[in-house]
Design a protein around this motif. Structure first.
Motif, mmCIF file in Angstrom:
data_model
loop_
_atom_site.group_PDB
_atom_site.id
_atom_site.type_symbol
_atom_site.label_atom_id
_atom_site.label_comp_id
_atom_site.label_asym_id
_atom_site.label_seq_id
_atom_site.Cartn_x
_atom_site.Cartn_y
_atom_site.Cartn_z
ATOM 1 N N UNK A 1 -12.276 3.817 30.982
ATOM 2 C CA UNK A 1 -13.012 2.560 31.172
ATOM 3 C C UNK A 1 -14.460 2.848 31.534
ATOM 4 N N UNK A 2 -14.674 3.883 32.317
ATOM 5 C CA UNK A 2 -16.032 4.255 32.701
ATOM 6 C C UNK A 2 -16.835 4.697 31.490
ATOM 7 N N UNK A 3 -16.167 5.402 30.559
ATOM 8 C CA UNK A 3 -16.837 5.883 29.344
ATOM 9 C C UNK A 3 -17.004 4.785 28.301
ATOM 10 N N UNK A 4 -16.078 3.832 28.309
ATOM 11 C CA UNK A 4 -16.106 2.742 27.333
ATOM 12 C C UNK A 4 -15.551 1.490 27.996
ATOM 13 N N UNK A 5 -16.419 0.585 28.383
ATOM 14 C CA UNK A 5 -16.000 -0.603 29.135
ATOM 15 C C UNK A 5 -15.028 -1.484 28.348
ATOM 16 N N UNK A 6 -15.068 -1.412 27.011
ATOM 17 C CA UNK A 6 -14.165 -2.243 26.204
ATOM 18 C C UNK A 6 -12.709 -1.822 26.368
ATOM 19 N N UNK A 7 -12.489 -0.586 26.846
ATOM 20 C CA UNK A 7 -11.123 -0.101 27.041
ATOM 21 C C UNK A 7 -10.417 -0.827 28.187
ATOM 22 N N UNK A 8 -11.173 -1.567 28.977
ATOM 23 C CA UNK A 8 -10.598 -2.264 30.130
ATOM 24 C C UNK A 8 -9.466 -3.216 29.717
ATOM 25 N N UNK B 1 0.837 -1.204 0.000
ATOM 26 C CA UNK B 1 0.000 0.000 0.000
ATOM 27 C C UNK B 1 0.871 1.252 0.000
ATOM 28 N N UNK B 2 1.906 1.252 0.824
ATOM 29 C CA UNK B 2 2.826 2.393 0.896
ATOM 30 C C UNK B 2 3.521 2.608 -0.450
ATOM 31 N N UNK B 3 3.978 1.514 -1.070
ATOM 32 C CA UNK B 3 4.655 1.634 -2.373
ATOM 33 C C UNK B 3 3.701 2.133 -3.448
ATOM 34 N N UNK B 4 2.503 1.577 -3.471
ATOM 35 C CA UNK B 4 1.535 1.947 -4.507
ATOM 36 C C UNK B 4 1.163 3.422 -4.444
ATOM 37 N N UNK B 5 1.208 3.985 -3.231
ATOM 38 C CA UNK B 5 0.803 5.374 -3.058
ATOM 39 C C UNK B 5 2.001 6.322 -2.871
ATOM 40 N N UNK B 6 3.203 5.765 -3.040
ATOM 41 C CA UNK B 6 4.427 6.565 -2.919
ATOM 42 C C UNK B 6 4.369 7.442 -1.669
ATOM 43 N N UNK B 7 4.006 6.796 -0.538
ATOM 44 C CA UNK B 7 3.763 7.538 0.698
ATOM 45 C C UNK B 7 5.012 7.492 1.585
ATOM 46 N N UNK B 8 5.763 8.578 1.557
ATOM 47 C CA UNK B 8 6.967 8.682 2.372
ATOM 48 C C UNK B 8 7.393 10.145 2.483
ATOM 49 N N UNK B 9 8.210 10.504 3.465
ATOM 50 C CA UNK B 9 8.669 9.666 4.576
ATOM 51 C C UNK B 9 7.560 9.472 5.608
ATOM 52 N N UNK B 10 7.654 8.407 6.408
ATOM 53 C CA UNK B 10 6.627 8.084 7.404
ATOM 54 C C UNK B 10 7.190 8.294 8.805
ATOM 55 N N UNK B 11 6.551 9.174 9.560
ATOM 56 C CA UNK B 11 7.027 9.506 10.907
ATOM 57 C C UNK B 11 6.371 8.664 12.000
ATOM 58 N N UNK B 12 5.353 7.911 11.636
ATOM 59 C CA UNK B 12 4.717 7.072 12.646
ATOM 60 C C UNK B 12 3.618 6.208 12.056
ATOM 61 N N UNK B 13 3.420 5.033 12.680
ATOM 62 C CA UNK B 13 2.374 4.097 12.267
ATOM 63 C C UNK B 13 1.589 3.685 13.498
ATOM 64 N N UNK B 14 0.269 3.719 13.387
ATOM 65 C CA UNK B 14 -0.616 3.351 14.495
ATOM 66 C C UNK B 14 -1.442 2.128 14.148
ATOM 67 N N UNK B 15 -1.512 1.194 15.106
ATOM 68 C CA UNK B 15 -2.425 0.065 15.034
ATOM 69 C C UNK B 15 -3.296 0.078 16.293
ATOM 70 N N UNK B 16 -4.568 0.425 16.152
ATOM 71 C CA UNK B 16 -5.518 0.314 17.259
ATOM 72 C C UNK B 16 -6.427 -0.856 16.895
ATOM 73 N N UNK B 17 -6.209 -1.992 17.528
ATOM 74 C CA UNK B 17 -6.823 -3.244 17.107
ATOM 75 C C UNK B 17 -8.219 -3.480 17.678
ATOM 76 N N UNK B 18 -8.778 -2.467 18.339
ATOM 77 C CA UNK B 18 -10.118 -2.610 18.900
ATOM 78 C C UNK B 18 -11.209 -2.503 17.848
ATOM 79 N N UNK B 19 -12.389 -3.006 18.202
ATOM 80 C CA UNK B 19 -13.549 -2.913 17.321
ATOM 81 C C UNK B 19 -14.219 -1.556 17.478
ATOM 82 N N UNK B 20 -14.739 -1.036 16.378
ATOM 83 C CA UNK B 20 -15.535 0.193 16.432
ATOM 84 C C UNK B 20 -16.939 -0.148 16.929
#
Length: 278
Positions: free
Chosen positions: A261-268, A78-97
Protein backbone atom coordinates in the motif's frame (compact mmCIF):
# COMPACT_ATOMS: atom_id res chain seq x y z
CA UNK A 1 -0.04 -8.91 -4.58
CA UNK A 2 2.33 -10.88 -6.76
CA UNK A 3 3.66 -13.02 -3.92
CA UNK A 4 0.13 -14.19 -3.08
CA UNK A 5 -0.67 -14.79 -6.77
CA UNK A 6 2.30 -17.12 -7.15
CA UNK A 7 1.52 -18.85 -3.87
CA UNK A 8 -2.06 -19.73 -4.82
CA UNK A 9 -1.48 -20.42 -8.51
CA UNK A 10 1.49 -22.59 -7.50
CA UNK A 11 2.90 -22.69 -11.08
CA UNK A 12 5.18 -25.60 -11.86
CA UNK A 13 7.53 -26.62 -14.64
CA UNK A 14 5.89 -26.80 -18.10
CA UNK A 15 2.35 -25.93 -16.93
CA UNK A 16 0.06 -23.62 -18.92
CA UNK A 17 -1.71 -20.57 -17.48
CA UNK A 18 -4.02 -17.75 -18.55
CA UNK A 19 -3.50 -14.14 -17.55
CA UNK A 20 -6.89 -12.66 -18.41
CA UNK A 21 -5.84 -9.11 -17.52
CA UNK A 22 -2.32 -8.80 -18.90
CA UNK A 23 -1.68 -5.12 -18.19
CA UNK A 24 2.03 -4.51 -18.63
CA UNK A 25 2.89 -8.14 -17.89
CA UNK A 26 4.14 -8.19 -14.30
CA UNK A 27 2.17 -11.27 -13.23
CA UNK A 28 2.83 -12.98 -16.54
CA UNK A 29 6.59 -12.68 -16.13
CA UNK A 30 6.47 -14.10 -12.60
CA UNK A 31 4.37 -17.07 -13.77
CA UNK A 32 6.56 -17.83 -16.79
CA UNK A 33 9.68 -17.80 -14.65
CA UNK A 34 8.13 -20.66 -12.66
CA UNK A 35 6.89 -22.67 -15.66
CA UNK A 36 10.11 -22.76 -17.71
CA UNK A 37 11.26 -24.23 -19.97
CA UNK A 38 8.10 -25.12 -21.92
CA UNK A 39 5.11 -23.78 -19.98
CA UNK A 40 2.95 -21.47 -22.09
CA UNK A 41 0.75 -18.54 -21.17
CA UNK A 42 -2.35 -17.13 -22.87
CA UNK A 43 -2.13 -13.36 -22.33
CA UNK A 44 -5.32 -11.35 -22.83
CA UNK A 45 -5.50 -7.56 -22.92
CA UNK A 46 -8.46 -5.57 -24.23
CA UNK A 47 -6.40 -2.48 -25.06
CA UNK A 48 -4.28 -2.66 -28.20
CA UNK A 49 -2.00 0.03 -26.81
CA UNK A 50 -1.53 -1.90 -23.56
CA UNK A 51 -0.89 -5.14 -25.43
CA UNK A 52 1.86 -3.56 -27.51
CA UNK A 53 3.56 -2.21 -24.38
CA UNK A 54 3.34 -5.61 -22.69
CA UNK A 55 4.93 -7.28 -25.72
CA UNK A 56 7.95 -5.02 -25.32
CA UNK A 57 8.25 -5.90 -21.63
CA UNK A 58 7.91 -9.63 -22.30
CA UNK A 59 10.15 -9.89 -25.35
CA UNK A 60 12.33 -12.64 -23.90
CA UNK A 61 9.28 -14.84 -23.29
CA UNK A 62 7.68 -14.30 -26.71
CA UNK A 63 7.98 -17.95 -27.80
CA UNK A 64 5.98 -19.06 -24.78
CA UNK A 65 3.18 -16.47 -24.89
CA UNK A 66 0.03 -16.31 -27.00
CA UNK A 67 -0.92 -12.63 -27.09
CA UNK A 68 -4.61 -11.84 -27.60
CA UNK A 69 -6.27 -8.43 -27.93
CA UNK A 70 -9.78 -9.14 -26.70
CA UNK A 71 -12.04 -8.86 -23.66
CA UNK A 72 -11.85 -11.68 -21.14
CA UNK A 73 -15.62 -12.08 -21.27
CA UNK A 74 -14.93 -14.08 -24.45
CA UNK A 75 -12.51 -16.42 -22.66
CA UNK A 76 -14.04 -19.75 -23.69
CA UNK A 77 -13.99 -18.78 -27.35
CA UNK A 78 -10.42 -17.48 -27.08
CA UNK A 79 -9.27 -20.75 -25.52
CA UNK A 80 -10.99 -22.80 -28.25
CA UNK A 81 -9.67 -20.64 -31.07
CA UNK A 82 -6.12 -21.05 -29.83
CA UNK A 83 -6.45 -24.72 -28.81
CA UNK A 84 -4.95 -23.71 -25.46
CA UNK A 85 -5.01 -26.64 -23.05
CA UNK A 86 -4.58 -28.05 -20.49
CA UNK A 87 -4.95 -24.97 -18.25
CA UNK A 88 -3.48 -25.12 -14.75
CA UNK A 89 -4.63 -21.69 -13.64
CA UNK A 90 -6.46 -18.49 -14.59
CA UNK A 91 -5.75 -15.04 -13.16
CA UNK A 92 -7.99 -11.99 -13.09
CA UNK A 93 -6.33 -8.85 -11.68
CA UNK A 94 -9.08 -6.28 -12.17
CA UNK A 95 -7.03 -3.22 -11.22
CA UNK A 96 -6.10 -0.41 -13.59
CA UNK A 97 -2.56 -0.11 -14.92
CA UNK A 98 -0.71 3.11 -14.16
CA UNK A 99 -0.52 4.02 -17.84
CA UNK A 100 -4.31 3.84 -18.11
CA UNK A 101 -4.77 6.29 -15.26
CA UNK A 102 -2.16 8.65 -16.65
CA UNK A 103 -3.19 8.39 -20.33
CA UNK A 104 -4.28 11.88 -21.40
CA UNK A 105 -6.74 10.44 -23.92
CA UNK A 106 -8.72 8.29 -21.48
CA UNK A 107 -9.94 10.75 -18.87
CA UNK A 108 -9.99 8.19 -16.07
CA UNK A 109 -8.17 10.50 -13.66
CA UNK A 110 -9.59 13.76 -12.33
CA UNK A 111 -6.16 15.22 -11.56
CA UNK A 112 -5.84 16.95 -14.94
CA UNK A 113 -8.07 18.10 -17.77
CA UNK A 114 -8.59 15.35 -20.38
CA UNK A 115 -11.26 14.21 -22.84
CA UNK A 116 -14.02 12.47 -20.87
CA UNK A 117 -13.67 9.10 -22.60
CA UNK A 118 -12.76 6.22 -20.22
CA UNK A 119 -12.92 3.46 -22.88
CA UNK A 120 -10.26 0.88 -22.01
CA UNK A 121 -11.08 -0.93 -25.25
CA UNK A 122 -10.46 1.54 -28.06
CA UNK A 123 -13.13 -0.17 -30.18
CA UNK A 124 -15.95 0.39 -27.68
CA UNK A 125 -18.73 2.63 -28.88
CA UNK A 126 -19.94 4.56 -25.82
CA UNK A 127 -17.78 6.99 -23.83
CA UNK A 128 -18.23 8.61 -20.43
CA UNK A 129 -19.27 11.89 -22.04
CA UNK A 130 -21.91 10.00 -24.06
CA UNK A 131 -23.36 8.64 -20.81
CA UNK A 132 -23.48 12.06 -19.16
CA UNK A 133 -25.04 13.61 -22.26
CA UNK A 134 -27.70 10.95 -22.96
CA UNK A 135 -28.65 8.89 -19.88
CA UNK A 136 -31.93 9.81 -18.26
CA UNK A 137 -32.29 10.73 -14.60
CA UNK A 138 -33.03 7.19 -13.42
CA UNK A 139 -30.14 5.67 -15.37
CA UNK A 140 -27.67 8.17 -13.95
CA UNK A 141 -28.98 7.71 -10.43
CA UNK A 142 -28.68 3.92 -10.67
CA UNK A 143 -25.11 3.91 -11.95
CA UNK A 144 -23.93 6.30 -9.21
CA UNK A 145 -25.81 4.27 -6.59
CA UNK A 146 -24.63 0.81 -7.61
CA UNK A 147 -21.17 1.53 -9.03
CA UNK A 148 -20.06 4.38 -6.79
CA UNK A 149 -22.01 3.67 -3.59
CA UNK A 150 -23.33 7.22 -3.82
CA UNK A 151 -26.63 6.75 -2.02
CA UNK A 152 -27.76 10.36 -2.06
CA UNK A 153 -27.17 11.32 -5.68
CA UNK A 154 -30.33 13.21 -6.65
CA UNK A 155 -28.69 16.62 -6.39
CA UNK A 156 -25.68 15.43 -8.44
CA UNK A 157 -27.91 14.02 -11.17
CA UNK A 158 -29.93 17.23 -11.35
CA UNK A 159 -26.75 19.26 -11.78
CA UNK A 160 -25.59 16.98 -14.61
CA UNK A 161 -28.90 17.23 -16.46
CA UNK A 162 -29.07 21.02 -16.02
CA UNK A 163 -25.50 21.42 -17.25
CA UNK A 164 -25.96 19.35 -20.42
CA UNK A 165 -29.02 21.35 -21.41
CA UNK A 166 -26.75 24.37 -21.67
CA UNK A 167 -23.54 22.70 -22.85
CA UNK A 168 -22.61 19.09 -23.56
CA UNK A 169 -19.98 17.32 -21.46
CA UNK A 170 -16.67 16.86 -23.25
CA UNK A 171 -13.84 16.93 -20.70
CA UNK A 172 -13.01 15.95 -17.14
CA UNK A 173 -12.94 19.67 -16.29
CA UNK A 174 -16.58 19.93 -17.40
CA UNK A 175 -17.59 17.21 -14.94
CA UNK A 176 -15.50 18.57 -12.07
CA UNK A 177 -16.95 22.04 -12.59
CA UNK A 178 -20.47 20.61 -12.56
CA UNK A 179 -19.86 18.61 -9.39
CA UNK A 180 -18.54 21.77 -7.77
CA UNK A 181 -15.78 20.11 -5.76
CA UNK A 182 -12.10 19.22 -6.13
CA UNK A 183 -12.21 16.81 -3.20
CA UNK A 184 -10.89 13.39 -4.31
CA UNK A 185 -13.31 11.66 -1.91
CA UNK A 186 -16.18 13.29 -3.78
CA UNK A 187 -14.81 12.86 -7.29
CA UNK A 188 -13.38 9.33 -7.07
CA UNK A 189 -16.71 7.44 -6.78
CA UNK A 190 -18.24 9.57 -9.56
CA UNK A 191 -15.41 8.83 -11.97
CA UNK A 192 -15.35 5.18 -10.88
CA UNK A 193 -19.07 4.81 -11.60
CA UNK A 194 -18.67 6.14 -15.13
CA UNK A 195 -15.63 3.94 -15.86
CA UNK A 196 -17.42 0.80 -14.69
CA UNK A 197 -20.45 1.63 -16.83
CA UNK A 198 -18.43 2.50 -19.93
CA UNK A 199 -16.44 -0.72 -19.80
CA UNK A 200 -19.20 -3.06 -18.52
CA UNK A 201 -16.76 -4.18 -15.84
CA UNK A 202 -19.16 -6.00 -13.50
CA UNK A 203 -21.12 -7.49 -16.38
CA UNK A 204 -17.94 -8.88 -17.96
CA UNK A 205 -16.83 -10.52 -14.71
CA UNK A 206 -20.28 -12.05 -14.20
CA UNK A 207 -20.15 -13.49 -17.71
CA UNK A 208 -16.65 -14.94 -17.57
CA UNK A 209 -16.54 -16.71 -14.20
CA UNK A 210 -18.94 -19.55 -15.15
CA UNK A 211 -16.72 -20.25 -18.17
CA UNK A 212 -13.80 -21.14 -15.90
CA UNK A 213 -15.42 -24.42 -14.86
CA UNK A 214 -14.87 -26.00 -18.28
CA UNK A 215 -11.52 -24.32 -18.93
CA UNK A 216 -9.55 -25.42 -15.88
CA UNK A 217 -7.95 -28.83 -15.62
CA UNK A 218 -8.62 -30.79 -12.38
CA UNK A 219 -6.80 -29.09 -9.49
CA UNK A 220 -6.41 -25.98 -11.67
CA UNK A 221 -6.50 -22.66 -9.79
CA UNK A 222 -8.47 -19.46 -10.27
CA UNK A 223 -7.54 -16.13 -8.68
CA UNK A 224 -9.64 -12.97 -8.71
CA UNK A 225 -8.14 -9.71 -7.44
CA UNK A 226 -10.89 -7.11 -7.15
CA UNK A 227 -10.82 -3.41 -6.32
CA UNK A 228 -14.52 -2.64 -5.97
CA UNK A 229 -17.12 -4.08 -3.62
CA UNK A 230 -19.26 -5.12 -6.59
CA UNK A 231 -16.41 -7.13 -8.15
CA UNK A 232 -15.62 -8.85 -4.85
CA UNK A 233 -19.28 -9.68 -4.31
CA UNK A 234 -19.47 -11.33 -7.74
CA UNK A 235 -16.36 -13.43 -7.04
CA UNK A 236 -17.56 -14.40 -3.56
CA UNK A 237 -21.01 -15.42 -4.81
CA UNK A 238 -19.49 -17.43 -7.66
CA UNK A 239 -17.36 -19.51 -5.30
CA UNK A 240 -20.27 -20.00 -2.88
CA UNK A 241 -22.59 -21.13 -5.67
CA UNK A 242 -20.04 -23.59 -7.08
CA UNK A 243 -18.76 -25.40 -3.99
CA UNK A 244 -19.32 -28.68 -5.79
CA UNK A 245 -16.87 -27.60 -8.51
CA UNK A 246 -14.33 -25.46 -6.62
CA UNK A 247 -12.51 -25.78 -3.33
CA UNK A 248 -12.26 -22.32 -1.78
CA UNK A 249 -8.62 -21.61 -0.90
CA UNK A 250 -9.19 -18.24 0.78
CA UNK A 251 -11.86 -18.37 3.51
CA UNK A 252 -11.69 -14.60 3.64
CA UNK A 253 -10.31 -12.32 0.92
CA UNK A 254 -6.64 -11.44 1.28
CA UNK A 255 -5.66 -7.78 1.34
CA UNK A 256 -2.46 -5.97 0.40
CA UNK A 257 0.36 -5.60 2.90
CA UNK A 258 1.32 -2.29 4.44
CA UNK A 259 4.45 -2.27 2.26
CA UNK A 260 2.44 -2.76 -0.93
CA UNK A 261 0.00 0.00 0.00
CA UNK A 262 2.89 2.33 0.76
CA UNK A 263 4.37 1.63 -2.69
CA UNK A 264 1.02 1.81 -4.48
CA UNK A 265 -1.90 3.47 -2.72
CA UNK A 266 -4.40 1.86 -5.12
CA UNK A 267 -3.57 -1.52 -3.56
CA UNK A 268 -5.46 -0.41 -0.45
CA UNK A 269 -8.75 -1.61 -1.93
CA UNK A 270 -7.41 -4.89 -3.40
CA UNK A 271 -9.03 -8.16 -2.33
CA UNK A 272 -7.78 -11.55 -3.50
CA UNK A 273 -9.94 -14.69 -3.64
CA UNK A 274 -8.70 -18.06 -4.86
CA UNK A 275 -10.21 -21.43 -5.67
CA UNK A 276 -9.16 -24.86 -6.96
CA UNK A 277 -11.09 -26.91 -9.52
CA UNK A 278 -12.28 -30.15 -7.99
Amino acid sequence: MQKEVIHYLAPKKNQNFIDSTLGLGGHTQAILDKTAPNGKLLAIEQSEKGLNEAKKNLQKYKNRIVFICNNFRNLSQIVRDNDFEPVSGVLFDLGLASWQIEDSNLGISFTKDMPLDMRLDEKSEISASDILNTYNEKQLSNLFYYFGDIKKNRHLVKKIINRRQEKKFASTADLIETVGSNNPKVLAPIFQSLRIEVNHELENLTQVLPQITDILAPKGKIIVISYHSGEDRIAKNFFRANKDKFKILTKKPLTASFKEIKENSRARSAKLRAGERI
